[in-house]
Every structure is written in C-alpha cells, then in structure tokens.
Design an enzyme around this catalytic site. Structure first.
Site, PDB file in Angstrom:
ATOM      1  N   GLY A   1     -10.243  -4.465   0.224  1.00 60.82           N
ATOM      2  CA  GLY A   1      -9.520  -4.085   1.441  1.00 60.82           C
ATOM      3  C   GLY A   1      -9.986  -2.747   1.979  1.00 60.82           C
ATOM      4  O   GLY A   1     -11.022  -2.215   1.571  1.00 60.82           O
TER       5      GLY A   1
ATOM      6  N   THR B   1      -2.325   1.909   6.339  1.00 64.14           N
ATOM      7  CA  THR B   1      -1.750   0.738   5.673  1.00 64.14           C
ATOM      8  C   THR B   1      -1.656  -0.402   6.680  1.00 64.14           C
ATOM      9  O   THR B   1      -1.591  -0.164   7.888  1.00 64.14           O
ATOM     10  CB  THR B   1      -0.352   1.057   5.101  1.00 64.14           C
ATOM     11  OG1 THR B   1       0.214  -0.143   4.561  1.00 64.14           O
ATOM     12  CG2 THR B   1       0.581   1.611   6.165  1.00 64.14           C
TER      13      THR B   1
ATOM     14  N   THR C   1       0.834  -1.196   0.000  1.00 66.31           N
ATOM     15  CA  THR C   1       0.000   0.000   0.000  1.00 66.31           C
ATOM     16  C   THR C   1       0.874   1.252   0.000  1.00 66.31           C
ATOM     17  O   THR C   1       1.924   1.276   0.640  1.00 66.31           O
ATOM     18  CB  THR C   1      -0.898   0.017   1.246  1.00 66.31           C
ATOM     19  OG1 THR C   1      -1.613  -1.206   1.313  1.00 66.31           O
ATOM     20  CG2 THR C   1      -1.880   1.177   1.199  1.00 66.31           C
TER      21      THR C   1
ATOM     22  N   ARG D   1     -11.504  -9.893  -3.337  1.00 70.96           N
ATOM     23  CA  ARG D   1     -11.384  -9.331  -1.990  1.00 70.96           C
ATOM     24  C   ARG D   1     -11.266  -7.793  -2.047  1.00 70.96           C
ATOM     25  O   ARG D   1     -10.536  -7.243  -2.848  1.00 70.96           O
ATOM     26  CB  ARG D   1     -10.156  -9.921  -1.306  1.00 70.96           C
ATOM     27  CG  ARG D   1      -9.870  -9.381   0.089  1.00 70.96           C
ATOM     28  CD  ARG D   1      -8.757  -8.358   0.091  1.00 70.96           C
ATOM     29  NE  ARG D   1      -8.345  -8.017   1.448  1.00 70.96           N
ATOM     30  CZ  ARG D   1      -7.467  -7.050   1.737  1.00 70.96           C
ATOM     31  NH1 ARG D   1      -6.926  -6.359   0.757  1.00 70.96           N
ATOM     32  NH2 ARG D   1      -7.155  -6.781   2.969  1.00 70.96           N
TER      33      ARG D   1
ATOM     34  N   GLY E   1      -5.970  -4.997   5.985  1.00 70.77           N
ATOM     35  CA  GLY E   1      -7.213  -4.313   5.654  1.00 70.77           C
ATOM     36  C   GLY E   1      -8.393  -4.702   6.510  1.00 70.77           C
ATOM     37  O   GLY E   1      -9.190  -3.849   6.928  1.00 70.77           O
TER      38      GLY E   1
END
Lengths: 132, 182
Positions: free
Chosen positions: A31, A51, A1, A29, A54
């Site tokens: 986050g 970050t 991230t 998925r 998630g």
C-alpha cells in the site's frame, strides 16, 4: 492505518505511519504507507501522514505533493493539503500534517477520519467526522 | 513558532451512527496517544522519537488497523507495513509484509538507522527483525475476532475495503467498475 506527525519548537519535523492495509487485500499487496512520498513524507517544510485507499494515494503521491506545493509554489500548509486532498477521488484519502512553523491541518474527503491534534498555543482537537 | 502534533487512526466511510461502545474506546485511545505525544514534546524529545512513540501506542491498540488489530488478507493472514521519516535529513525507513513484529514502526526506524537501505519487505524484513532482537509474537496475536468477522463480510460482498468502510453487497452497481474500494 495509524499515523503521527510532529514538529518541535525548533522547527524539526518527523512523520510516521503504520498499517495493516485493506480488509481482504491480496497476499503480497503493497500500500501507500511504506512508499516514501505517498503515504508518508517529511522535509524541512512539513511532515505528512496519509490514510485511505492506498492505490489512490500512491497514484497521487499525496504526501510529497503537499510538501512540493509548499516548497515550489509557496502555499501554506492548509492550502497545500486541501488542494491535494481535493484532487484525490472523493472517499479515498485523509491526512494529518504539521509545518515547520507549527501549523496543523487534518483534511479528508472520506465520511470521517479518526484524528487528534494539539499545539503549543493551546489548541487541541479530537474528532471523527467533519467539524463545521 | 511552537511545537505541534497531529495523529490519525484511519479514514473511511465511518457511519455517523457508530455505536457508543465502538466510538468511545477509539476516542479514548486518540486522547491517550495525543497526551503521550504532547508530554514527549514538552519534555523536549526529538520529533522522530515522538512520532515513533505515538505510533507504537496506536499499533498496540486493537481499536485501530495496525499492529494488534491489523486487518486480514484474503488468506486470513496479517501483512503489516510501516514507514518513518526525518524532515531534517530526509532519512527514512520502511517495512512491508510483517507477520510477527509487534511494532512495525520501530523496525522501520531500525531500517533507517542500521542499514544502507530504506525499505525491507517480507522474509528479509522478518529476518532483519530477528537480527535486531525486536519484540515478536505469533501471528495469531494480531488477529482479533472483529477482524475475522470483517474479512468474512468483505469476502461475502466480494470487496476490498478501506478503514471502517462497510461492505457493499456484491450485486451493487455503484462501483463504477472498480471493485477495489469499499
């Protein structure tokens, strides 16, 4: 991230975050990054980019909670961010944030976080691991 | 009151023994992106432009897990996500499930500015990207040999891992039953 937060000398704030997610994540998925208030948030008080894991960041609504603690409880940016990061299970989150008055904070409860900051007053930092 | 900027390239179990050849380019990228952001703020660019500019640069660096260098799904594909928000207006835009858009953060900004919505995902987000004419690349552009290796290691360890966290062996009992974290 990756992420960035900024404030200009009129107190205008903005936040941005971008990610590829988790290694070996399931297809489809979602986050925390794109979910407003989880990994990314900005209002007239502060701008936050998070970050880490998630799922933990979503459960804790990390970015919005920092702003809410400032708005509703009158905490400083550093106090609010430290409080939120402490509440997330260890090893799961880091964030960068700036406030409307030019405060900067970059707390994390992981081993490290690639991070950098600068202020108009001349403070600058580039770091990975905790700095004592 | 003065300007300020902060940026990150991810958090996790980054080993203190991270080799110089892996640490140095990441620190150089941080420094470069910080300089870029500071210059933009000094030039009185709006913070929204500054954060987009900096994140685009981070996305373009294979050192970090966004854009080029995105980590891989269990199927070996990339699914990129991004979000941008303006503190003054609370306007925001987000995208998920991108596989061809070079700078997801700029598409998120277009969602914010050009649609009545705040979040587009997967096929709809990809179609919007083409409609807006943003730069796209074949999905292979985003996949690095390093991330193929990371996926292989994560699969062998049967783990999902956050940024930079080293895979733990599959028979480890130190996971409190939560296999979602590396």
């Amino acid at each position: 991230t990756v992420g960035c937060v900024a404030v200009d000398n009129h107190g205008n704030l903005a936040s941005a975050t971008s990610t590829g997610g988790l290694v070996n994540k399931m297809v489809g998925r979602i986050g925390d990054t794109p979910i407003i208030g989880s990994g990314t948030y900005a209002n007239p008080f502060c701008a936050v980019s998070a970050t880490g894991k998630g799922e933990s960041i979503i459960r804790a609504t990390v970015a919005r909670d920092v702003a809410a603690l400032m708005e509703y409880k009158g905490l400083s940016l550093k106090e609010a961010a430290a409080y939120v990061v402490e509440k997330v299970p260890k090893g799961n989150v880091g964030l960068v944030a700036v406030s409307a008055n030019g405060e900067v904070t970059m707390p994390f409860n992981t081993t490290g976080m690639f991070r950098a900051c600068a202020t108009e007053e001349g403070y600058s930092e580039i770091a990975i691991w905790p700095v004592d | 009151m003065g300007w300020a900027i902060a940026l990150h390239g991810g958090a996790g179990d980054i080993p203190f023994s991270l080799p110089e050849e892996r640490r140095a380019p990441r620190e150089a990228t941080l420094r470069h992106c910080l300089d870029l952001g500071v210059a933009a703020l000094r030039a009185n660019r709006p913070p929204l432009d500054v954060v987009e500019l900096v994140v685009r640069e981070l996305e373009n660096s294979p050192c970090y897990n966004a854009g080029k260098g995105s980590v891989l799904t269990t199927a070996g594909t990339v699914e990129m996500e991004a979000c941008i928000m303006d503190g003054n207006t609370n306007n925001c835009g987000a995208v998920s499930g991108l596989s061809t858009v070079v700078n997801a953060i700029s598409l998120a900004r277009l969602v914010m500015e050009k649609t009545p919505h705040i979040y587009l995902a997967f096929d709809g987000a990809e179609a919007f990207a083409r409609e807006q004419g943003v730069e796209i690349m074949d999905p292979s552009h985003f996949i690095t040999p390093e991330n193929i290796e990371r996926l292989k290691n994560a699969k062998e360890a049967n783990r999902v891992q956050i940024d930079y966290t080293q895979p733990i062996k599959a028979n480890s009992t130190n996971d409190q039953g939560d296999s979602q974290i590396g």
